[in-house]
Design a protein around this motif. Structure first.
Motif, PDB file in Angstrom:
ATOM      1  N   THR A 122       0.948  -1.129   0.009  1.00 56.31           N
ATOM      2  CA  THR A 122       0.006   0.022  -0.139  1.00 56.31           C
ATOM      3  C   THR A 122       0.968   1.215   0.052  1.00 56.31           C
ATOM      4  O   THR A 122       0.476   2.284  -0.621  1.00 56.31           O
ATOM      5  CB  THR A 122      -1.151   0.077   1.209  1.00 56.31           C
ATOM      6  OG1 THR A 122      -1.587  -1.177   1.216  1.00 56.31           O
ATOM      7  CG2 THR A 122      -1.909   1.291   1.214  1.00 56.31           C
ATOM      8  N   ALA A 123       1.876   1.149   0.731  1.00 59.86           N
ATOM      9  CA  ALA A 123       2.762   2.236   0.814  1.00 59.86           C
ATOM     10  C   ALA A 123       3.608   2.690  -0.563  1.00 59.86           C
ATOM     11  O   ALA A 123       3.629   3.921  -0.737  1.00 59.86           O
ATOM     12  CB  ALA A 123       3.776   2.248   1.965  1.00 59.86           C
ATOM     13  N   ARG A 124       3.916   1.684  -1.114  1.00 57.82           N
ATOM     14  CA  ARG A 124       4.541   2.017  -2.420  1.00 57.82           C
ATOM     15  C   ARG A 124       3.497   2.475  -3.429  1.00 57.82           C
ATOM     16  O   ARG A 124       3.855   3.252  -4.303  1.00 57.82           O
ATOM     17  CB  ARG A 124       4.828   0.600  -2.952  1.00 57.82           C
ATOM     18  CG  ARG A 124       6.166  -0.188  -2.168  1.00 57.82           C
ATOM     19  CD  ARG A 124       6.865  -1.240  -2.747  1.00 57.82           C
ATOM     20  NE  ARG A 124       7.736  -1.544  -2.025  1.00 57.82           N
ATOM     21  CZ  ARG A 124       7.629  -2.767  -1.101  1.00 57.82           C
ATOM     22  NH1 ARG A 124       6.317  -3.226  -0.899  1.00 57.82           N
ATOM     23  NH2 ARG A 124       8.453  -3.079  -0.331  1.00 57.82           N
ATOM     24  N   GLN A 125       2.220   2.118  -3.345  1.00 58.69           N
ATOM     25  CA  GLN A 125       1.029   2.735  -4.280  1.00 58.69           C
ATOM     26  C   GLN A 125       0.870   4.139  -3.845  1.00 58.69           C
ATOM     27  O   GLN A 125       0.618   4.871  -4.812  1.00 58.69           O
ATOM     28  CB  GLN A 125      -0.145   1.984  -4.234  1.00 58.69           C
ATOM     29  CG  GLN A 125       0.112   0.520  -4.619  1.00 58.69           C
ATOM     30  CD  GLN A 125      -1.393  -0.388  -4.250  1.00 58.69           C
ATOM     31  OE1 GLN A 125      -2.256   0.365  -3.850  1.00 58.69           O
ATOM     32  NE2 GLN A 125      -1.214  -1.651  -4.596  1.00 58.69           N
ATOM     33  N   VAL A 126       1.029   4.386  -2.336  1.00 59.10           N
ATOM     34  CA  VAL A 126       0.751   5.813  -1.999  1.00 59.10           C
ATOM     35  C   VAL A 126       1.927   6.793  -2.621  1.00 59.10           C
ATOM     36  O   VAL A 126       1.344   7.770  -3.019  1.00 59.10           O
ATOM     37  CB  VAL A 126       0.585   6.029  -0.584  1.00 59.10           C
ATOM     38  CG1 VAL A 126       0.765   7.422   0.032  1.00 59.10           C
ATOM     39  CG2 VAL A 126      -0.661   5.124   0.021  1.00 59.10           C
ATOM     40  N   ALA A 127       2.993   6.200  -2.584  1.00 57.12           N
ATOM     41  CA  ALA A 127       4.255   6.949  -3.213  1.00 57.12           C
ATOM     42  C   ALA A 127       3.795   7.526  -4.402  1.00 57.12           C
ATOM     43  O   ALA A 127       4.397   8.406  -5.099  1.00 57.12           O
ATOM     44  CB  ALA A 127       5.570   6.340  -3.211  1.00 57.12           C
ATOM     45  N   GLN A 128       3.076   6.709  -5.369  1.00 57.38           N
ATOM     46  CA  GLN A 128       2.689   7.173  -6.755  1.00 57.38           C
ATOM     47  C   GLN A 128       1.369   7.699  -6.939  1.00 57.38           C
ATOM     48  O   GLN A 128       1.167   8.538  -7.681  1.00 57.38           O
ATOM     49  CB  GLN A 128       2.853   5.863  -7.662  1.00 57.38           C
ATOM     50  CG  GLN A 128       4.046   5.200  -7.405  1.00 57.38           C
ATOM     51  CD  GLN A 128       5.317   5.909  -8.234  1.00 57.38           C
ATOM     52  OE1 GLN A 128       4.986   6.684  -9.181  1.00 57.38           O
ATOM     53  NE2 GLN A 128       6.348   5.772  -7.662  1.00 57.38           N
ATOM     54  N   ALA A 129       0.587   7.482  -5.997  1.00 59.68           N
ATOM     55  CA  ALA A 129      -1.007   7.966  -6.241  1.00 59.68           C
ATOM     56  C   ALA A 129      -1.578   8.843  -5.206  1.00 59.68           C
ATOM     57  O   ALA A 129      -2.016   9.837  -5.554  1.00 59.68           O
ATOM     58  CB  ALA A 129      -1.717   6.550  -6.477  1.00 59.68           C
ATOM     59  N   GLY A 130      -1.494   8.326  -3.961  1.00 60.81           N
ATOM     60  CA  GLY A 130      -2.435   9.174  -3.038  1.00 60.81           C
ATOM     61  C   GLY A 130      -3.765   8.464  -2.962  1.00 60.81           C
ATOM     62  O   GLY A 130      -3.891   7.512  -3.458  1.00 60.81           O
ATOM     63  N   VAL A 131      -4.634   9.154  -2.230  1.00 55.65           N
ATOM     64  CA  VAL A 131      -5.840   8.621  -2.000  1.00 55.65           C
ATOM     65  C   VAL A 131      -7.015   9.639  -2.763  1.00 55.65           C
ATOM     66  O   VAL A 131      -6.839  10.811  -2.859  1.00 55.65           O
ATOM     67  CB  VAL A 131      -6.192   8.754  -0.692  1.00 55.65           C
ATOM     68  CG1 VAL A 131      -7.905   8.411  -0.375  1.00 55.65           C
ATOM     69  CG2 VAL A 131      -5.359   7.828   0.390  1.00 55.65           C
ATOM     70  N   PRO A 132      -7.821   9.123  -3.526  1.00 54.10           N
ATOM     71  CA  PRO A 132      -8.954   9.534  -4.360  1.00 54.10           C
ATOM     72  C   PRO A 132      -9.901  10.458  -3.251  1.00 54.10           C
ATOM     73  O   PRO A 132      -9.834  10.121  -2.091  1.00 54.10           O
ATOM     74  CB  PRO A 132      -9.719   8.562  -4.821  1.00 54.10           C
ATOM     75  CG  PRO A 132      -8.745   7.230  -4.971  1.00 54.10           C
ATOM     76  CD  PRO A 132      -7.972   7.249  -3.745  1.00 54.10           C
ATOM     77  N   LEU A 133     -10.245  11.498  -3.979  1.00 54.59           N
ATOM     78  CA  LEU A 133     -10.821  12.717  -2.816  1.00 54.59           C
ATOM     79  C   LEU A 133     -12.163  11.952  -2.619  1.00 54.59           C
ATOM     80  O   LEU A 133     -12.780  12.360  -1.552  1.00 54.59           O
ATOM     81  CB  LEU A 133     -11.077  13.868  -3.544  1.00 54.59           C
ATOM     82  CG  LEU A 133      -9.801  14.645  -4.005  1.00 54.59           C
ATOM     83  CD1 LEU A 133     -10.368  15.998  -5.068  1.00 54.59           C
ATOM     84  CD2 LEU A 133      -8.956  15.069  -2.853  1.00 54.59           C
ATOM     85  N   SER A 134     -12.794  10.810  -3.291  1.00 54.57           N
ATOM     86  CA  SER A 134     -13.788  10.366  -2.815  1.00 54.57           C
ATOM     87  C   SER A 134     -13.962   9.371  -1.814  1.00 54.57           C
ATOM     88  O   SER A 134     -14.672   9.091  -0.958  1.00 54.57           O
ATOM     89  CB  SER A 134     -14.388   9.381  -4.056  1.00 54.57           C
ATOM     90  OG  SER A 134     -13.533   8.367  -4.308  1.00 54.57           O
ATOM     91  N   GLU A 135     -12.573   9.208  -1.408  1.00 53.92           N
ATOM     92  CA  GLU A 135     -12.258   8.313  -0.110  1.00 53.92           C
ATOM     93  C   GLU A 135     -12.209   9.229   1.406  1.00 53.92           C
ATOM     94  O   GLU A 135     -12.268   8.696   2.334  1.00 53.92           O
ATOM     95  CB  GLU A 135     -11.150   7.350  -0.393  1.00 53.92           C
ATOM     96  CG  GLU A 135     -11.101   6.418  -1.284  1.00 53.92           C
ATOM     97  CD  GLU A 135     -12.250   5.217  -1.023  1.00 53.92           C
ATOM     98  OE1 GLU A 135     -12.268   5.054   0.199  1.00 53.92           O
ATOM     99  OE2 GLU A 135     -12.664   4.640  -1.696  1.00 53.92           O
ATOM    100  N   LEU A 136     -12.342  10.626   1.053  1.00 56.98           N
ATOM    101  CA  LEU A 136     -12.388  11.324   2.115  1.00 56.98           C
ATOM    102  C   LEU A 136     -13.642  11.535   2.864  1.00 56.98           C
ATOM    103  O   LEU A 136     -14.781  11.388   1.968  1.00 56.98           O
ATOM    104  CB  LEU A 136     -11.857  12.788   1.733  1.00 56.98           C
ATOM    105  CG  LEU A 136     -10.183  12.951   1.271  1.00 56.98           C
ATOM    106  CD1 LEU A 136     -10.109  14.294   0.663  1.00 56.98           C
ATOM    107  CD2 LEU A 136      -9.513  12.438   2.508  1.00 56.98           C
TER     108      LEU A 136
END
Length: 399
Positions: free
Chosen positions: A54-68
């Motif tokens: 998950t951390a590696r994915q976050v480094a490239q993407a972040g969280v969609p605003l819809s998840e906030l």
């Protein structure tokens, strides 16, 4: 040292939404600096393979605003008493997905949640994605926005926990599940001084059985079997923690003049007690302890379990109570798992049907469970939230 770290900090956060900040912002700073800007000790808390991915994915993407969360603030200052679950719930619709928002710098730090009271968390939104960073608010021009804020001066300056540890701390010792009923043959209290049956702190007890000359012992009530709600199979034996005892004098067995054996029990003094000790209670060497500071995360694969019991012989449980489930290490459960609790649908009669057919209503999500202690085939969890009472036989799945 503080000025040097502050310079690095300012450079790291000067570019809003930078991908470098995504990895190193929140966790690297929180792990490297304590609340006073000095190097903090780094406990070796577990980080799962799923979290690393998950951390590696976050480094490239972040969280969609819809998840906030719709009410997610732009910034938040951590207060004493906050937990990772509280803060993640503040920013996310699904708080168990916190690694996707927070990120982890895996090369620099093993512990992904050294977050301290007094630190400001800033929600950075860029290109339809969002990430949470530790620091001060900096606008698009690079100007730091200053505002009055309180300074944390509490005596407890440690990092915040995943959940409120005061709710589970006693159970990290109290709740013990044995694979076999080994307590049945463990040393046991056979008497108290002056014939006392119930014993309190400081009382002397006499123990029969083989006791190694070690100073500290733990006292447990006779173990009770835990059975699977579906199959009836015995999953383990739950032993209720009574307290601790100090070894004072060994016992012995000698032969009298008439050739008959005479047993002299060992002597112990009861030190700390959760409940009154009594004749028949068993003594064991200290059980391994767990500080309970595990990272909340969802299982990496599907999980299907059931509630075995409510701790303390209750018939039902609610928020902040402890339950046991029929999955443990052998079933892929690990400390820190956040699981969904499902209420079984009730059976009703179809009144419009001439045959009055029975209809089972669908199961409904009832709350969330945080697993904090795992044995071979049984796990204990804290109910984080529940809409209705949780009972034996309720289903547990991945969230």
């Amino acid at each position: 040292m503080f000025l040097r770290h502050a310079t690095v900090f300012r450079r790291r956060f000067a570019a809003p939404g930078s991908l470098a900040a995504a990895l190193s912002g929140l966790v690297l700073l929180a792990g490297a600096l304590g609340p006073d800007g000095v190097q903090a000790a780094e406990p070796n808390y577990p980080v799962t393979d799923a979290q690393r991915g998950t951390a590696r994915q976050v480094a490239q993407a972040g969280v969609p605003l819809s998840e906030l969360s719709p009410t997610a603030p732009d910034s938040y200052t951590v207060k004493r008493g906050d937990t990772l679950w509280d803060i993640s719930s503040l920013f996310l619709r699904t708080p168990w997905r916190w690694p996707e928002l927070w990120g982890m710098n895996l090369d620099a730090i093993r512990n992904p949640h050294l977050i301290y009271p007094g630190q400001m968390l800033v929600l950075v939104k860029n290109g339809g994605r969002a990430q949470l960073q530790v620091g001060r608010v900096i606008d698009a021009s690079g100007t730091e926005k200053l505002s009055p804020r309180a300074r944390e001066t509490a005596m407890d300056r440690g990092p915040i926990g995943a959940i409120n540890l005061t709710l589970i701390q006693p159970f990290l010792t109290d709740a013990v599940v044995l694979d076999s009923n080994e307590l049945e043959t463990a040393p046991r209290i056979v008497a108290g001084r002056e014939g006392r049956v119930l014993l309190g702190r400081g009382d002397v007890a006499y123990v029969r059985g083989e006791m190694a000359p070690r100073r500290d012992w733990q006292v447990f009530r006779r173990a009770q079997p835990l059975t699977d709600p579906e199959t009836g199979e015995v999953l383990g034996f739950e032993a209720a923690f009574v307290g601790t005892a100090e070894y004072l004098q060994p016992g012995e067995q000698r032969t009298l003049d008439d050739g008959k054996p005479e047993i002299i029990p060992a002597t112990v003094s009861l030190k700390t007690l959760r409940q009154e000790a009594g004749v028949g209670d068993r003594l064991t060497a200290p059980q391994p302890r767990d500080d309970g500071r595990h990272v909340p995360h969802a299982p990496s694969s599907p999980l299907d379990a059931m509630v075995v019991s409510v701790y303390g012989e209750g018939l039902q449980a609610g928020q902040n109570q402890i339950i046991a489930i029929n999955r443990g290490r052998s079933g892929g459960v690990e400390p820190g798992h956040v699981l969904a609790i499902w209420r079984a649908g009730s059976v009703v009669r179809d009144r419009e049907d001439p045959e009055r057919t029975s209809v089972r209503l669908p199961a409904e999500r009832n709350g969330h469970l945080y697993v904090f202690r795992v044995f071979q085939r049984v796990s204990y969890g804290l109910i984080l939230a529940s809409e209705t009472p949780v009972r034996r036989g309720d289903h547990i799945t991945q969230p």
